[in-house]
Write an enzyme that holds these catalytic residues in place. Structure first.
Site, PDB file in Angstrom:
ATOM      1  N   PRO A   1       0.825  -1.206   0.000  1.00 22.12           N
ATOM      2  CA  PRO A   1       0.000   0.000   0.000  1.00 22.12           C
ATOM      3  C   PRO A   1       0.865   1.265   0.000  1.00 22.12           C
ATOM      4  O   PRO A   1       1.660   1.473   0.900  1.00 22.12           O
ATOM      5  CB  PRO A   1      -0.788  -0.117   1.312  1.00 22.12           C
ATOM      6  CG  PRO A   1      -0.752  -1.557   1.667  1.00 22.12           C
ATOM      7  CD  PRO A   1       0.542  -2.075   1.132  1.00 22.12           C
ATOM      8  N   GLU A   2       0.723   2.042  -1.029  1.00 18.69           N
ATOM      9  CA  GLU A   2       1.363   3.350  -1.093  1.00 18.69           C
ATOM     10  C   GLU A   2       0.241   4.368  -1.166  1.00 18.69           C
ATOM     11  O   GLU A   2      -0.917   4.029  -0.915  1.00 18.69           O
ATOM     12  CB  GLU A   2       2.301   3.415  -2.306  1.00 18.69           C
ATOM     13  CG  GLU A   2       3.371   2.323  -2.253  1.00 18.69           C
ATOM     14  CD  GLU A   2       4.303   2.312  -3.465  1.00 18.69           C
ATOM     15  OE1 GLU A   2       4.476   3.376  -4.097  1.00 18.69           O
ATOM     16  OE2 GLU A   2       4.848   1.252  -3.779  1.00 18.69           O
TER      17      GLU A   2
ATOM     18  N   ARG B   1      20.049  18.472  -1.866  1.00 16.63           N
ATOM     19  CA  ARG B   1      20.518  17.197  -1.326  1.00 16.63           C
ATOM     20  C   ARG B   1      21.546  16.611  -2.269  1.00 16.63           C
ATOM     21  O   ARG B   1      21.621  16.989  -3.436  1.00 16.63           O
ATOM     22  CB  ARG B   1      19.330  16.236  -1.158  1.00 16.63           C
ATOM     23  CG  ARG B   1      18.192  16.815  -0.350  1.00 16.63           C
ATOM     24  CD  ARG B   1      18.576  17.082   1.093  1.00 16.63           C
ATOM     25  NE  ARG B   1      18.858  15.857   1.806  1.00 16.63           N
ATOM     26  CZ  ARG B   1      17.923  15.138   2.435  1.00 16.63           C
ATOM     27  NH1 ARG B   1      16.671  15.537   2.436  1.00 16.63           N
ATOM     28  NH2 ARG B   1      18.255  14.039   3.069  1.00 16.63           N
TER      29      ARG B   1
ATOM     30  N   ARG C   1       1.482  -9.661   8.351  1.00 15.23           N
ATOM     31  CA  ARG C   1       2.898  -9.526   8.709  1.00 15.23           C
ATOM     32  C   ARG C   1       3.171  -8.622   9.908  1.00 15.23           C
ATOM     33  O   ARG C   1       4.323  -8.397  10.252  1.00 15.23           O
ATOM     34  CB  ARG C   1       3.698  -9.063   7.497  1.00 15.23           C
ATOM     35  CG  ARG C   1       3.767 -10.175   6.490  1.00 15.23           C
ATOM     36  CD  ARG C   1       4.693  -9.898   5.337  1.00 15.23           C
ATOM     37  NE  ARG C   1       4.373 -10.841   4.272  1.00 15.23           N
ATOM     38  CZ  ARG C   1       4.835 -10.767   3.041  1.00 15.23           C
ATOM     39  NH1 ARG C   1       5.638  -9.791   2.704  1.00 15.23           N
ATOM     40  NH2 ARG C   1       4.494 -11.656   2.155  1.00 15.23           N
TER      41      ARG C   1
END
Length: 282
Positions: free
Chosen positions: A2-3, A155, A116
DNA sequence: AGCTACTCCTGGTAGC
DNA sequence: TGCTACCAGGAGTAGC
């Protein structure tokens, strides 16, 4: 896994069943699901509260709670790998994987199911405790091409691990990062500080496009775990351009998709569409 | 600052 | 067929 699109799908489906409901008795099947709060304290915080709103921030589903019309904290649900959130009849058997059950005042129950055990349902008084470190919401107005380009330049990291960093950008996971990078024709190992303005704008556009298209199709169900709360699988996996397509022809150029590991993550690229070094312009 | 390794977990699957 | 070994993977943390 799931994103953002899968989480948005779940939030949309449970929202009408939850808003306005009063929460009741709590049954904890796996203590660590609560993220450190003792079951008794969790039950005290939750029982008797009413759900004022159901929202989403990145991969978190949020339930705003109130008592007598006054804000009374939040439940923050993270599905992680295999979590499911659903509203079901009270008679529903817990099954082997039910980690949390909260009774509702309409006779139904809110269930959190998670084979899980990585998922979390956290209670917090202040949302920032849980969500405070998250970066911008990719589909939100605060996520702009110019801001994204500046953030990339600030970054010095490889693109893929940076895009997976929820403090940098919140909501992408392994699947949609691979998909967005392919669509933007950028290599996962490309250095963030060297991304040109045009390329950053392209990546910005493709991130939003892939998320929007996946939401439209109710997310992706590529294994036996993820289902919408209605029990239906999403259908976006049929549209994957690279994820899980190792050895199959690129949908753009027919070159076989290659598999590599980037930052301990399985990664899929088209070696032709996503060259390690961009072709020099003539 | 950024990188790697490790942890948490267990169903599914590859290999025998 | 049945067994074992290994893997996936989001996010937090530790160590360099």
């Amino acid at each position: 896994m799931p994103e953002l699109p899968e989480v948005e799908t779940v939030a949309r489906l449970v929202r009408p069943a939850l808003v306005g409901r009063r929460l009741g008795a709590v049954t904890v099947g796996w203590e660590r699901t609560l993220g450190g709060l003792a079951p008794a304290a969790f039950a005290r915080a939750v029982a008797g509260a009413r759900v004022a709103a159901v929202g989403r921030r990145a991969k978190w589903i949020t339930l705003d709670l109130e008592r007598a019309g006054v804000a009374a904290g939040h439940l923050c649900v993270h599905l992680r790998m295999t979590g499911r959130l659903e509203v079901a009849p009270r008679a529903t058997a817990p099954g082997p994987w039910e980690r949390l059950r909260i009774a509702l005042d309409d006779g139904r129950v809110l269930r959190f199911i998670d084979p899980r055990k990585f998922g979390r349902v956290r209670f917090t008084r202040a949302l920032a405790t849980v969500l405070g470190t998250l970066g911008p919401e990719p589909l939100g107005d605060e996520f702009t091409p110019a801001g994204f380009h500046a953030a990339l330049r600030a970054r010095r990291r490889c693109l893929k691990p940076l895009l997976l960093d929820q403090a940098f950008l919140a909501g992408l996971g392994n699947i949609y990062v691979d998909e967005a990078l392919h669509r933007a024709r950028l290599h996962p190992l490309a250095r963030s500080e060297r991304i040109a303005q045009e390329a950053a704008a392209g990546l910005w556009r493709e991130i939003r496009a892939v998320l929007a298209e996946a939401i439209e199709r109710e997310g992706s169900s590529f294994d036996t775990f993820y289902r919408t709360p209605e029990g239906k699988p999403g259908s976006y996996q049929e549209r994957f351009r690279v994820y899980g397509r190792t050895g199959q022809p690129c949908r753009t150029c027919a070159t076989p998709i290659r598999y590599l590991t980037v930052g301990q993550r399985g990664t899929h690229v088209c070696p032709r569409c996503q060259p390690r070094r961009p072709k020099a312009r003539a």
